[in-house]
Design a protein around this motif. Structure first.
Motif, PDB file in Angstrom:
ATOM      1  N   SER A   1     -62.846   1.722 -10.043  1.00 19.18           N
ATOM      2  CA  SER A   1     -62.493   1.122  -8.757  1.00 19.18           C
ATOM      3  C   SER A   1     -62.481  -0.384  -8.944  1.00 19.18           C
ATOM      4  O   SER A   1     -63.420  -0.946  -9.527  1.00 19.18           O
ATOM      5  N   VAL A   2     -61.450  -1.031  -8.438  1.00 21.83           N
ATOM      6  CA  VAL A   2     -61.339  -2.485  -8.549  1.00 21.83           C
ATOM      7  C   VAL A   2     -62.215  -3.118  -7.473  1.00 21.83           C
ATOM      8  O   VAL A   2     -62.067  -2.828  -6.289  1.00 21.83           O
ATOM      9  N   VAL A   3     -63.123  -3.982  -7.925  1.00 25.07           N
ATOM     10  CA  VAL A   3     -64.039  -4.661  -7.015  1.00 25.07           C
ATOM     11  C   VAL A   3     -63.484  -6.018  -6.628  1.00 25.07           C
ATOM     12  O   VAL A   3     -63.488  -6.399  -5.467  1.00 25.07           O
ATOM     13  N   ASN A   4     -63.001  -6.764  -7.638  1.00 26.40           N
ATOM     14  CA  ASN A   4     -62.574  -8.133  -7.391  1.00 26.40           C
ATOM     15  C   ASN A   4     -61.515  -8.540  -8.399  1.00 26.40           C
ATOM     16  O   ASN A   4     -61.589  -8.165  -9.565  1.00 26.40           O
ATOM     17  N   VAL A   5     -60.535  -9.305  -7.944  1.00 31.97           N
ATOM     18  CA  VAL A   5     -59.522  -9.893  -8.805  1.00 31.97           C
ATOM     19  C   VAL A   5     -59.444 -11.369  -8.453  1.00 31.97           C
ATOM     20  O   VAL A   5     -59.327 -11.725  -7.276  1.00 31.97           O
ATOM     21  N   GLU A   6     -59.531 -12.227  -9.465  1.00 34.15           N
ATOM     22  CA  GLU A   6     -59.439 -13.671  -9.244  1.00 34.15           C
ATOM     23  C   GLU A   6     -58.312 -14.220 -10.096  1.00 34.15           C
ATOM     24  O   GLU A   6     -58.080 -13.712 -11.198  1.00 34.15           O
ATOM     25  N   PRO A   7     -57.580 -15.198  -9.726  1.00 37.26           N
ATOM     26  CA  PRO A   7     -57.720 -16.057  -8.548  1.00 37.26           C
ATOM     27  C   PRO A   7     -57.068 -15.488  -7.294  1.00 37.26           C
ATOM     28  O   PRO A   7     -57.366 -15.912  -6.191  1.00 37.26           O
ATOM     29  N   THR A   8     -56.156 -14.533  -7.424  1.00 32.78           N
ATOM     30  CA  THR A   8     -55.529 -13.944  -6.249  1.00 32.78           C
ATOM     31  C   THR A   8     -55.544 -12.424  -6.387  1.00 32.78           C
ATOM     32  O   THR A   8     -55.343 -11.899  -7.469  1.00 32.78           O
ATOM     33  N   ASP A   9     -55.798 -11.759  -5.290  1.00 31.57           N
ATOM     34  CA  ASP A   9     -55.904 -10.303  -5.299  1.00 31.57           C
ATOM     35  C   ASP A   9     -54.750  -9.705  -4.501  1.00 31.57           C
ATOM     36  O   ASP A   9     -54.916  -9.285  -3.366  1.00 31.57           O
TER      37      ASP A   9
ATOM     38  N   GLU B   1     -51.773  -6.790  -4.509  1.00 33.88           N
ATOM     39  CA  GLU B   1     -51.425  -5.507  -5.126  1.00 33.88           C
ATOM     40  C   GLU B   1     -50.186  -5.614  -6.003  1.00 33.88           C
ATOM     41  O   GLU B   1     -50.127  -5.041  -7.072  1.00 33.88           O
ATOM     42  N   MET B   2     -49.193  -6.363  -5.558  1.00 37.13           N
ATOM     43  CA  MET B   2     -47.950  -6.485  -6.311  1.00 37.13           C
ATOM     44  C   MET B   2     -48.203  -7.123  -7.687  1.00 37.13           C
ATOM     45  O   MET B   2     -47.716  -6.654  -8.697  1.00 37.13           O
ATOM     46  N   PHE B   3     -49.005  -8.186  -7.730  1.00 36.36           N
ATOM     47  CA  PHE B   3     -49.298  -8.853  -8.991  1.00 36.36           C
ATOM     48  C   PHE B   3     -50.191  -7.998  -9.878  1.00 36.36           C
ATOM     49  O   PHE B   3     -49.991  -7.930 -11.084  1.00 36.36           O
ATOM     50  N   ASN B   4     -51.163  -7.346  -9.276  1.00 37.00           N
ATOM     51  CA  ASN B   4     -52.055  -6.476 -10.039  1.00 37.00           C
ATOM     52  C   ASN B   4     -51.271  -5.364 -10.725  1.00 37.00           C
ATOM     53  O   ASN B   4     -51.443  -5.101 -11.918  1.00 37.00           O
ATOM     54  N   ALA B   5     -50.388  -4.713  -9.975  1.00 37.25           N
ATOM     55  CA  ALA B   5     -49.594  -3.620 -10.530  1.00 37.25           C
ATOM     56  C   ALA B   5     -48.634  -4.128 -11.597  1.00 37.25           C
ATOM     57  O   ALA B   5     -48.356  -3.423 -12.569  1.00 37.25           O
ATOM     58  N   MET B   6     -48.155  -5.361 -11.445  1.00 34.21           N
ATOM     59  CA  MET B   6     -47.172  -5.898 -12.372  1.00 34.21           C
ATOM     60  C   MET B   6     -47.724  -6.044 -13.791  1.00 34.21           C
ATOM     61  O   MET B   6     -47.062  -5.696 -14.750  1.00 34.21           O
ATOM     62  N   PHE B   7     -48.944  -6.537 -13.951  1.00 34.85           N
ATOM     63  CA  PHE B   7     -49.425  -6.727 -15.312  1.00 34.85           C
ATOM     64  C   PHE B   7     -50.608  -5.852 -15.692  1.00 34.85           C
ATOM     65  O   PHE B   7     -51.145  -5.973 -16.784  1.00 34.85           O
ATOM     66  N   LEU B   8     -50.972  -4.899 -14.856  1.00 31.83           N
ATOM     67  CA  LEU B   8     -52.031  -3.960 -15.231  1.00 31.83           C
ATOM     68  C   LEU B   8     -51.495  -2.556 -15.491  1.00 31.83           C
ATOM     69  O   LEU B   8     -52.268  -1.639 -15.704  1.00 31.83           O
ATOM     70  N   ASN B   9     -50.182  -2.371 -15.465  1.00 32.42           N
ATOM     71  CA  ASN B   9     -49.582  -1.084 -15.797  1.00 32.42           C
ATOM     72  C   ASN B   9     -48.989  -1.154 -17.189  1.00 32.42           C
ATOM     73  O   ASN B   9     -47.992  -1.843 -17.409  1.00 32.42           O
ATOM     74  N   HIS B  10     -49.626  -0.466 -18.133  1.00 38.01           N
ATOM     75  CA  HIS B  10     -49.171  -0.406 -19.518  1.00 38.01           C
ATOM     76  C   HIS B  10     -49.349   1.024 -20.017  1.00 38.01           C
ATOM     77  O   HIS B  10     -50.277   1.320 -20.758  1.00 38.01           O
TER      78      HIS B  10
ATOM     79  N   ILE C   1     -53.128   1.934 -19.986  1.00 38.60           N
ATOM     80  CA  ILE C   1     -53.722   1.366 -18.778  1.00 38.60           C
ATOM     81  C   ILE C   1     -52.771   1.626 -17.619  1.00 38.60           C
ATOM     82  O   ILE C   1     -51.575   1.394 -17.739  1.00 38.60           O
ATOM     83  N   SER C   2     -53.304   2.086 -16.507  1.00 39.57           N
ATOM     84  CA  SER C   2     -52.470   2.219 -15.314  1.00 39.57           C
ATOM     85  C   SER C   2     -53.251   1.720 -14.104  1.00 39.57           C
ATOM     86  O   SER C   2     -54.475   1.828 -14.045  1.00 39.57           O
ATOM     87  N   TYR C   3     -52.526   1.167 -13.172  1.00 42.86           N
ATOM     88  CA  TYR C   3     -53.122   0.605 -11.958  1.00 42.86           C
ATOM     89  C   TYR C   3     -52.365   1.145 -10.757  1.00 42.86           C
ATOM     90  O   TYR C   3     -51.128   1.145 -10.738  1.00 42.86           O
ATOM     91  N   ASP C   4     -53.100   1.586  -9.748  1.00 44.57           N
ATOM     92  CA  ASP C   4     -52.479   2.041  -8.517  1.00 44.57           C
ATOM     93  C   ASP C   4     -53.528   2.061  -7.421  1.00 44.57           C
ATOM     94  O   ASP C   4     -54.598   2.670  -7.591  1.00 44.57           O
ATOM     95  N   ALA C   5     -53.229   1.399  -6.325  1.00 47.13           N
ATOM     96  CA  ALA C   5     -54.053   1.460  -5.111  1.00 47.13           C
ATOM     97  C   ALA C   5     -55.539   1.215  -5.389  1.00 47.13           C
ATOM     98  O   ALA C   5     -56.379   2.054  -5.106  1.00 47.13           O
ATOM     99  N   ARG C   6     -55.827   0.075  -5.974  1.00 44.58           N
ATOM    100  CA  ARG C   6     -57.212  -0.374  -6.219  1.00 44.58           C
ATOM    101  C   ARG C   6     -57.966   0.485  -7.233  1.00 44.58           C
ATOM    102  O   ARG C   6     -59.196   0.477  -7.284  1.00 44.58           O
ATOM    103  N   THR C   7     -57.248   1.260  -8.047  1.00 49.18           N
ATOM    104  CA  THR C   7     -57.880   2.002  -9.136  1.00 49.18           C
ATOM    105  C   THR C   7     -57.204   1.643 -10.452  1.00 49.18           C
ATOM    106  O   THR C   7     -55.981   1.532 -10.518  1.00 49.18           O
TER     107      THR C   7
END
Length: 143
Positions: A79-87, A89-98, A102-108
């Motif tokens: 579970s994603v607790v915190n993302v810095e400097p900006t949290d 979803e669009m940015f998180n999914a963009m570079f955390l899906n590999h 590694i896969s990212y979706d809806a705070r997981t």
């Protein structure tokens, strides 16, 4: 009887933060200087991301803090607790899906450790339990 014996077999696999870092670093090409830290109950992934275009770009420090949620096969779901400097979803999914690592979706965030060298030595079994200790992840892999 043999089936009961197989159900009770398990191997403890410690994964040091440095090993996890060397596994993840080449997978996340958008980040440079990737570091992984494991503290009691949390995994912290950080790195530097270049933001902007050509001469107007700058390096921005990125930090992702996650806590384990569950283990599915040889994957760990966090579970994603915190993302810095900006949290966002669009940015998180963009570079955390590999995929498939590694896969990212809806705070997981899901890490597939089946291709990690230390787990490839353990041919059978799935992750039965895990614990995050200071500097490492302790996995119990069993049939």
């Amino acid at each position: 009887m043999f089936k009961n014996l197989m159900n009770n077999l398990a191997v403890t696999v410690p994964i040091e933060a440095s090993l996890l870092q060397s596994f993840l670093d080449p997978k996340i090409k958008e980040l440079s200087d990737v570091t992984v830290a494991v503290t009691d109950g949390q995994l912290i992934l950080s790195g530097t991301k270049k933001v902007g275009v050509s001469f107007f770009s700058k390096d921005v420090r990125f930090k992702l803090t996650v806590v384990p949620k569950e283990a599915l096969g040889r994957k760990i779901v966090f579970s994603v607790v915190n993302v810095e400097p900006t949290d966002k979803e669009m940015f998180n999914a963009m570079f955390l899906n590999h995929d498939p690592y590694i896969s990212y979706d809806a705070r997981t965030l899901t890490l597939d450790l089946s291709t990690m060298g230390i787990l490839q030595k353990v041919k059978v079994g799935n992750i039965k339990s895990l614990a995050l200790e200071e500097g490492r992840i302790i996995l119990i892999v069993g049939a």
